[in-house]
Write a protein that holds these residues in place. Sequence first.
Motif, PDB file in Angstrom:
ATOM      1  N   LEU B  13     -95.902 -10.320  30.010  1.00 54.57           N
ATOM      2  CA  LEU B  13     -96.094 -10.455  31.460  1.00 54.57           C
ATOM      3  C   LEU B  13     -96.447  -9.105  32.085  1.00 54.57           C
ATOM      4  O   LEU B  13     -97.364  -9.006  32.911  1.00 54.57           O
ATOM      5  CB  LEU B  13     -94.833 -11.011  32.110  1.00 54.57           C
ATOM      6  CG  LEU B  13     -94.664 -12.517  32.099  1.00 54.57           C
ATOM      7  CD1 LEU B  13     -93.345 -12.898  32.730  1.00 54.57           C
ATOM      8  CD2 LEU B  13     -95.784 -13.172  32.860  1.00 54.57           C
ATOM      9  N   ILE B  14     -95.721  -8.065  31.680  1.00 55.08           N
ATOM     10  CA  ILE B  14     -95.967  -6.734  32.252  1.00 55.08           C
ATOM     11  C   ILE B  14     -97.378  -6.263  31.919  1.00 55.08           C
ATOM     12  O   ILE B  14     -98.133  -5.825  32.793  1.00 55.08           O
ATOM     13  CB  ILE B  14     -94.926  -5.732  31.719  1.00 55.08           C
ATOM     14  CG1 ILE B  14     -93.549  -6.051  32.259  1.00 55.08           C
ATOM     15  CG2 ILE B  14     -95.299  -4.318  32.092  1.00 55.08           C
ATOM     16  CD1 ILE B  14     -92.465  -5.225  31.623  1.00 55.08           C
ATOM     17  N   LEU B  15     -97.739  -6.396  30.628  1.00 54.90           N
ATOM     18  CA  LEU B  15     -99.049  -5.884  30.220  1.00 54.90           C
ATOM     19  C   LEU B  15    -100.182  -6.675  30.855  1.00 54.90           C
ATOM     20  O   LEU B  15    -101.174  -6.101  31.299  1.00 54.90           O
ATOM     21  CB  LEU B  15     -99.164  -5.910  28.695  1.00 54.90           C
ATOM     22  CG  LEU B  15     -98.409  -4.780  28.004  1.00 54.90           C
ATOM     23  CD1 LEU B  15     -98.580  -4.866  26.508  1.00 54.90           C
ATOM     24  CD2 LEU B  15     -98.894  -3.440  28.505  1.00 54.90           C
ATOM     25  N   SER B  16    -100.025  -8.021  30.921  1.00 55.92           N
ATOM     26  CA  SER B  16    -101.120  -8.785  31.511  1.00 55.92           C
ATOM     27  C   SER B  16    -101.205  -8.541  33.015  1.00 55.92           C
ATOM     28  O   SER B  16    -102.305  -8.468  33.574  1.00 55.92           O
ATOM     29  CB  SER B  16    -100.954 -10.271  31.205  1.00 55.92           C
ATOM     30  OG  SER B  16     -99.705 -10.713  31.634  1.00 55.92           O
ATOM     31  N   GLY B  17    -100.050  -8.383  33.675  1.00 57.27           N
ATOM     32  CA  GLY B  17    -100.095  -8.102  35.113  1.00 57.27           C
ATOM     33  C   GLY B  17    -100.779  -6.783  35.404  1.00 57.27           C
ATOM     34  O   GLY B  17    -101.691  -6.706  36.242  1.00 57.27           O
ATOM     35  N   PHE B  20    -104.487  -7.070  34.713  1.00 57.79           N
ATOM     36  CA  PHE B  20    -105.287  -7.706  35.760  1.00 57.79           C
ATOM     37  C   PHE B  20    -105.458  -6.789  36.965  1.00 57.79           C
ATOM     38  O   PHE B  20    -106.521  -6.797  37.612  1.00 57.79           O
ATOM     39  CB  PHE B  20    -104.657  -9.031  36.176  1.00 57.79           C
ATOM     40  CG  PHE B  20    -105.115 -10.179  35.339  1.00 57.79           C
ATOM     41  CD1 PHE B  20    -106.414 -10.624  35.413  1.00 57.79           C
ATOM     42  CD2 PHE B  20    -104.254 -10.814  34.477  1.00 57.79           C
ATOM     43  CE1 PHE B  20    -106.846 -11.673  34.641  1.00 57.79           C
ATOM     44  CE2 PHE B  20    -104.675 -11.863  33.696  1.00 57.79           C
ATOM     45  CZ  PHE B  20    -105.964 -12.291  33.777  1.00 57.79           C
ATOM     46  N   ALA B  21    -104.421  -5.983  37.272  1.00 58.17           N
ATOM     47  CA  ALA B  21    -104.586  -5.007  38.354  1.00 58.17           C
ATOM     48  C   ALA B  21    -105.683  -4.006  38.001  1.00 58.17           C
ATOM     49  O   ALA B  21    -106.508  -3.644  38.856  1.00 58.17           O
ATOM     50  CB  ALA B  21    -103.264  -4.290  38.611  1.00 58.17           C
ATOM     51  N   LEU B  22    -105.715  -3.594  36.727  1.00 59.77           N
ATOM     52  CA  LEU B  22    -106.771  -2.663  36.298  1.00 59.77           C
ATOM     53  C   LEU B  22    -108.138  -3.335  36.350  1.00 59.77           C
ATOM     54  O   LEU B  22    -109.137  -2.713  36.753  1.00 59.77           O
ATOM     55  CB  LEU B  22    -106.472  -2.172  34.883  1.00 59.77           C
ATOM     56  CG  LEU B  22    -107.455  -1.164  34.306  1.00 59.77           C
ATOM     57  CD1 LEU B  22    -107.482   0.078  35.151  1.00 59.77           C
ATOM     58  CD2 LEU B  22    -107.089  -0.811  32.893  1.00 59.77           C
ATOM     59  N   ILE B  23    -108.189  -4.626  35.985  1.00 57.91           N
ATOM     60  CA  ILE B  23    -109.469  -5.349  36.037  1.00 57.91           C
ATOM     61  C   ILE B  23    -109.968  -5.441  37.476  1.00 57.91           C
ATOM     62  O   ILE B  23    -111.161  -5.303  37.754  1.00 57.91           O
ATOM     63  CB  ILE B  23    -109.307  -6.742  35.403  1.00 57.91           C
ATOM     64  CG1 ILE B  23    -109.207  -6.605  33.888  1.00 57.91           C
ATOM     65  CG2 ILE B  23    -110.482  -7.628  35.742  1.00 57.91           C
ATOM     66  CD1 ILE B  23    -108.892  -7.891  33.203  1.00 57.91           C
ATOM     67  N   ALA B  44    -108.335 -11.183  40.972  1.00 58.34           N
ATOM     68  CA  ALA B  44    -107.651 -10.483  39.882  1.00 58.34           C
ATOM     69  C   ALA B  44    -106.432  -9.730  40.400  1.00 58.34           C
ATOM     70  O   ALA B  44    -105.381  -9.697  39.748  1.00 58.34           O
ATOM     71  CB  ALA B  44    -108.623  -9.529  39.199  1.00 58.34           C
ATOM     72  N   GLY B  45    -106.538  -9.155  41.596  1.00 60.62           N
ATOM     73  CA  GLY B  45    -105.396  -8.434  42.137  1.00 60.62           C
ATOM     74  C   GLY B  45    -104.210  -9.337  42.410  1.00 60.62           C
ATOM     75  O   GLY B  45    -103.058  -8.996  42.106  1.00 60.62           O
ATOM     76  N   THR B  46    -104.468 -10.529  42.989  1.00 63.74           N
ATOM     77  CA  THR B  46    -103.373 -11.460  43.250  1.00 63.74           C
ATOM     78  C   THR B  46    -102.705 -11.901  41.956  1.00 63.74           C
ATOM     79  O   THR B  46    -101.470 -11.962  41.871  1.00 63.74           O
ATOM     80  CB  THR B  46    -103.901 -12.700  43.981  1.00 63.74           C
ATOM     81  OG1 THR B  46    -104.643 -12.268  45.095  1.00 63.74           O
ATOM     82  CG2 THR B  46    -102.777 -13.561  44.435  1.00 63.74           C
ATOM     83  N   LEU B  47    -103.537 -12.180  40.953  1.00 65.13           N
ATOM     84  CA  LEU B  47    -102.973 -12.616  39.677  1.00 65.13           C
ATOM     85  C   LEU B  47    -102.125 -11.515  39.053  1.00 65.13           C
ATOM     86  O   LEU B  47    -101.011 -11.770  38.553  1.00 65.13           O
ATOM     87  CB  LEU B  47    -104.091 -13.041  38.731  1.00 65.13           C
ATOM     88  CG  LEU B  47    -103.645 -13.687  37.432  1.00 65.13           C
ATOM     89  CD1 LEU B  47    -102.725 -14.843  37.719  1.00 65.13           C
ATOM     90  CD2 LEU B  47    -104.835 -14.143  36.641  1.00 65.13           C
ATOM     91  N   GLY B  48    -102.614 -10.270  39.106  1.00 66.53           N
ATOM     92  CA  GLY B  48    -101.851  -9.169  38.535  1.00 66.53           C
ATOM     93  C   GLY B  48    -100.523  -8.966  39.243  1.00 66.53           C
ATOM     94  O   GLY B  48     -99.467  -8.852  38.595  1.00 66.53           O
ATOM     95  N   GLY B  49    -100.554  -8.951  40.585  1.00 69.07           N
ATOM     96  CA  GLY B  49     -99.306  -8.782  41.332  1.00 69.07           C
ATOM     97  C   GLY B  49     -98.335  -9.916  41.074  1.00 69.07           C
ATOM     98  O   GLY B  49     -97.119  -9.694  40.907  1.00 69.07           O
ATOM     99  N   SER B  50     -98.845 -11.160  41.022  1.00 68.67           N
ATOM    100  CA  SER B  50     -97.966 -12.304  40.789  1.00 68.67           C
ATOM    101  C   SER B  50     -97.328 -12.239  39.403  1.00 68.67           C
ATOM    102  O   SER B  50     -96.133 -12.512  39.254  1.00 68.67           O
ATOM    103  CB  SER B  50     -98.741 -13.607  40.940  1.00 68.67           C
ATOM    104  OG  SER B  50     -99.326 -13.684  42.208  1.00 68.67           O
TER     105      SER B  50
END
Lengths: 106, 141
Positions: B13-17, B20-23, B44-50
């Motif tokens: 979860l941490i790495l994918s979040g 996605f913030a980096l993406i 992508a930002g919303t998904l990363g933060g979530s």
Amino acid sequence: MNGLVSVALWLAWAMISAGFAIGLARLVKGPSLPDRIVALDMLALTAIAAACLMVLGTGHAAYLDFAMVMSLISFLSTVAFARYVEWVALRRARQAEPPPLEQADD
Amino acid sequence: MTDLVLDLLLAALILSGAGFALIAAIGIWRLPDSLMRMHASSKAGTLGGSLLLFAVALGIGGLDVVARSLAGVGFLLFTTPIASHLIARATYLLGVPRWEGQVRDDLEGRYDLSARVCRPPQRSAASAPPIPETADGSPAG
């Protein structure tokens, strides 16, 4: 925190920092006003992500409040900026010779 | 065993979040115009933060932390579409140059800027379905 999660946290900090630097570069570069607003919005989301990493790293849940407040403030500021850009667009539409778009945010 | 599964899930979860913030950041830097940058940042930002908020709920636990993270996820999911829609509308109204590969603009000429309304699309002969005609040749309705 054991080894696996702390390694993941370090990698995540690296990625978030890189993202923040790229967002700052876009904020400086522009070139137009909406680009900067989008960059600010993304920077706020990155700050929320960094607050989540702080919660996970330190165990203090108080950073979660920071994340919530940050998301509230970023939403309000984005809406306000968008209204401002619409006002700029309206003013430019009424001008006979509007200035170039790069100077539209005076 | 359960701890290992939980840690693996938490690390994923941490790495994918964060990924996605980096993406989102890469999209903001690489995409060619404002509307596409808005797209990258909002989705992508919303998904990363979530995902990171979910990671907090899973990793810290406790009713108050879980409630606040889930409320944060809900808040992100409710507000980000509104904010990005407003930015997109403002971008369109400002007339920022769009990517030259864009082939059509369905909003062309439909916005009345001073009244702040968007008119319904004008049906053109090429795209509209044929209007049924009455016996005297005038359009029905």
